[in-house]
Design a protein around this motif. Sequence first.
Motif, PDB file in Angstrom:
ATOM      1  N   ASP A  75       6.006 -13.538  -0.536  1.00  0.00           N
ATOM      2  CA  ASP A  75       6.483 -14.187   0.677  1.00  0.00           C
ATOM      3  C   ASP A  75       5.938 -13.479   1.911  1.00  0.00           C
ATOM      4  OD1 ASP A  75       7.931 -16.026  -0.805  1.00  0.00           O
ATOM      5  OD2 ASP A  75       9.784 -14.839  -0.738  1.00  0.00           O
ATOM      6  N   ASP A  76       6.063 -14.141   3.053  1.00  0.00           N
ATOM      7  CA  ASP A  76       5.486 -13.597   4.281  1.00  0.00           C
ATOM      8  C   ASP A  76       6.143 -12.288   4.721  1.00  0.00           C
ATOM      9  OD1 ASP A  76       3.662 -15.684   4.526  1.00  0.00           O
ATOM     10  OD2 ASP A  76       5.081 -16.943   5.616  1.00  0.00           O
ATOM     11  N   ALA A  77       7.482 -12.219   4.649  1.00  0.00           N
ATOM     12  CA  ALA A  77       8.165 -11.015   5.132  1.00  0.00           C
ATOM     13  C   ALA A  77       7.791  -9.763   4.331  1.00  0.00           C
ATOM     14  CB  ALA A  77       9.681 -11.230   5.128  1.00  0.00           C
ATOM     15  N   PRO A  78       7.807  -9.799   2.982  1.00  0.00           N
ATOM     16  CA  PRO A  78       7.355  -8.623   2.229  1.00  0.00           C
ATOM     17  C   PRO A  78       5.893  -8.277   2.496  1.00  0.00           C
ATOM     18  CG  PRO A  78       8.593 -10.094   0.804  1.00  0.00           C
ATOM     19  CD  PRO A  78       8.370 -10.825   2.091  1.00  0.00           C
ATOM     20  N   PHE A  79       5.069  -9.291   2.744  1.00  0.00           N
ATOM     21  CA  PHE A  79       3.664  -9.038   3.051  1.00  0.00           C
ATOM     22  C   PHE A  79       3.535  -8.303   4.383  1.00  0.00           C
ATOM     23  CE2 PHE A  79      -0.405 -10.532   4.933  1.00  0.00           C
ATOM     24  CZ  PHE A  79      -1.256  -9.875   4.070  1.00  0.00           C
ATOM     25  N   VAL A  80       4.310  -8.708   5.367  1.00  0.00           N
ATOM     26  CA  VAL A  80       4.294  -8.025   6.669  1.00  0.00           C
ATOM     27  C   VAL A  80       4.783  -6.590   6.522  1.00  0.00           C
ATOM     28  CG1 VAL A  80       5.326  -7.993   8.977  1.00  0.00           C
ATOM     29  CG2 VAL A  80       4.451 -10.137   8.034  1.00  0.00           C
ATOM     30  N   ASP A  81       5.751  -6.356   5.649  1.00  0.00           N
ATOM     31  CA  ASP A  81       6.200  -4.980   5.380  1.00  0.00           C
ATOM     32  C   ASP A  81       5.028  -4.102   4.972  1.00  0.00           C
ATOM     33  OD1 ASP A  81       8.837  -5.636   5.894  1.00  0.00           O
ATOM     34  OD2 ASP A  81       9.357  -5.939   3.786  1.00  0.00           O
ATOM     35  N   LEU A 139       1.785  -4.705   5.578  1.00  0.00           N
ATOM     36  CA  LEU A 139       0.824  -4.590   6.682  1.00  0.00           C
ATOM     37  C   LEU A 139       1.174  -3.452   7.623  1.00  0.00           C
ATOM     38  CD1 LEU A 139       0.144  -8.288   7.782  1.00  0.00           C
ATOM     39  CD2 LEU A 139      -1.267  -6.831   6.323  1.00  0.00           C
ATOM     40  N   PHE A 140       2.467  -3.275   7.882  1.00  0.00           N
ATOM     41  CA  PHE A 140       2.898  -2.295   8.876  1.00  0.00           C
ATOM     42  C   PHE A 140       3.404  -0.992   8.254  1.00  0.00           C
ATOM     43  CE2 PHE A 140       2.660  -6.128  11.332  1.00  0.00           C
ATOM     44  CZ  PHE A 140       2.253  -5.703  12.586  1.00  0.00           C
ATOM     45  N   GLY A 141       3.197  -0.811   6.973  1.00  0.00           N
ATOM     46  CA  GLY A 141       3.496   0.466   6.351  1.00  0.00           C
ATOM     47  C   GLY A 141       4.944   0.680   5.964  1.00  0.00           C
ATOM     48  N   ALA A 142       5.796  -0.346   6.104  1.00  0.00           N
ATOM     49  CA  ALA A 142       7.175  -0.224   5.629  1.00  0.00           C
ATOM     50  C   ALA A 142       7.215  -0.201   4.102  1.00  0.00           C
ATOM     51  CB  ALA A 142       8.029  -1.376   6.160  1.00  0.00           C
ATOM     52  N   ALA A 143       6.150  -0.669   3.482  1.00  0.00           N
ATOM     53  CA  ALA A 143       5.968  -0.609   2.032  1.00  0.00           C
ATOM     54  C   ALA A 143       4.483  -0.398   1.769  1.00  0.00           C
ATOM     55  CB  ALA A 143       6.458  -1.891   1.366  1.00  0.00           C
ATOM     56  N   LYS A 144       4.168   0.078   0.568  1.00  0.00           N
ATOM     57  CA  LYS A 144       2.772   0.365   0.230  1.00  0.00           C
ATOM     58  C   LYS A 144       2.227  -0.665  -0.756  1.00  0.00           C
ATOM     59  CE  LYS A 144       3.175   5.378   0.879  1.00  0.00           C
ATOM     60  NZ  LYS A 144       3.007   6.707   0.250  1.00  0.00           N
ATOM     61  N   PRO A 145       0.951  -1.019  -0.606  1.00  0.00           N
ATOM     62  CA  PRO A 145       0.330  -1.906  -1.597  1.00  0.00           C
ATOM     63  C   PRO A 145       0.023  -1.125  -2.875  1.00  0.00           C
ATOM     64  CG  PRO A 145      -1.302  -1.213   0.018  1.00  0.00           C
ATOM     65  CD  PRO A 145       0.011  -0.615   0.456  1.00  0.00           C
ATOM     66  N   LEU A 146       0.615  -1.556  -3.970  1.00  0.00           N
ATOM     67  CA  LEU A 146       0.430  -0.846  -5.239  1.00  0.00           C
ATOM     68  C   LEU A 146      -0.231  -1.718  -6.304  1.00  0.00           C
ATOM     69  CD1 LEU A 146       3.905   0.954  -5.437  1.00  0.00           C
ATOM     70  CD2 LEU A 146       1.737   1.858  -4.562  1.00  0.00           C
ATOM     71  N   GLY A 147      -0.579  -2.950  -5.942  1.00  0.00           N
ATOM     72  CA  GLY A 147      -1.136  -3.871  -6.917  1.00  0.00           C
ATOM     73  C   GLY A 147      -2.563  -3.548  -7.312  1.00  0.00           C
ATOM     74  N   LYS A 148      -2.935  -4.014  -8.494  1.00  0.00           N
ATOM     75  CA  LYS A 148      -4.304  -3.899  -9.000  1.00  0.00           C
ATOM     76  C   LYS A 148      -4.739  -5.259  -9.524  1.00  0.00           C
ATOM     77  CE  LYS A 148      -4.154   1.016 -10.226  1.00  0.00           C
ATOM     78  NZ  LYS A 148      -4.461   2.027 -11.263  1.00  0.00           N
TER      79      LYS A 148
END
Length: 256
Positions: free
Chosen positions: A201-207, A209-218
């Motif tokens: 969803d858009d909100a988790p994606f924005v998280d 983008l702004f470093g509130a969460a880290k991209p961990l996918g492969k």
Amino acid sequence: MGAPGAEVDQFGGENGTDVLLGVVKAGRIPESRLDESVRRLLREKFRLGLFDGGRFVEESAAAIVIGSPENVEAGRRAQQSSVTLLKNGKPSDELLPLRPGIKVYAEGMDVAAFDGVAAVVESPEEADVAVLRLTAPSGADPARGFLGSMHMGSLEFDAEVVAHVNAIAELVPTVVDVFLERPAILTPLKALVLAGSYGTDDAPFVDVLFGAAKPLGKLPFDLPRSMAAVEGSREDVPFDTVDPLFTFGHGLRYDE
């Protein structure tokens, strides 16, 4: 149902009944043959215990359980973590994570997802960064029913889409995220940042983008460099596409 020796009891993924009922009305198969299939399918469901007393779902409780704050938060974390960062600017000049408070131009998403994080502007010329969310190309034609709804055709974006993305990327640093329902060809896209997602969803994606969460996918598959490479590969051999743009398992981290 089909010719003798090629019969089936269930058409998976097909909700339309017109063809089957038409065959029965035309006398090509007897209604008793449908009853036989129903008996076979129900027999297996009873053997699995699907109709036992303790197996029934309480519909009123399902929404409460699935929609509980704990489960909603777990789903949000899963979506955040699944985002796959493919490219993050230049090695010496990474764009993500973005700085809160900047001006963002967005397409393909609900701009409300940036509330409290960034100021959304109306044009790329006004923005500090552009964020575009795309869906992998698909030749599906829902008007053709179930088979038509399946993905097919080229993995390349239309020339108009590529030209539009690249025109924005010429004006402002650009982030492109692609919903990877299929292994799209991203080679022509000139964005500084490329990401892949799988229903986030858009909100988790924005998280992310702004470093509130880290991209961990492969990546769960290679992303081919061109359709020529796809067409030249063998259909029954994994990782057979020559010189993929991004390979299976690729995924950058903010701390790398």
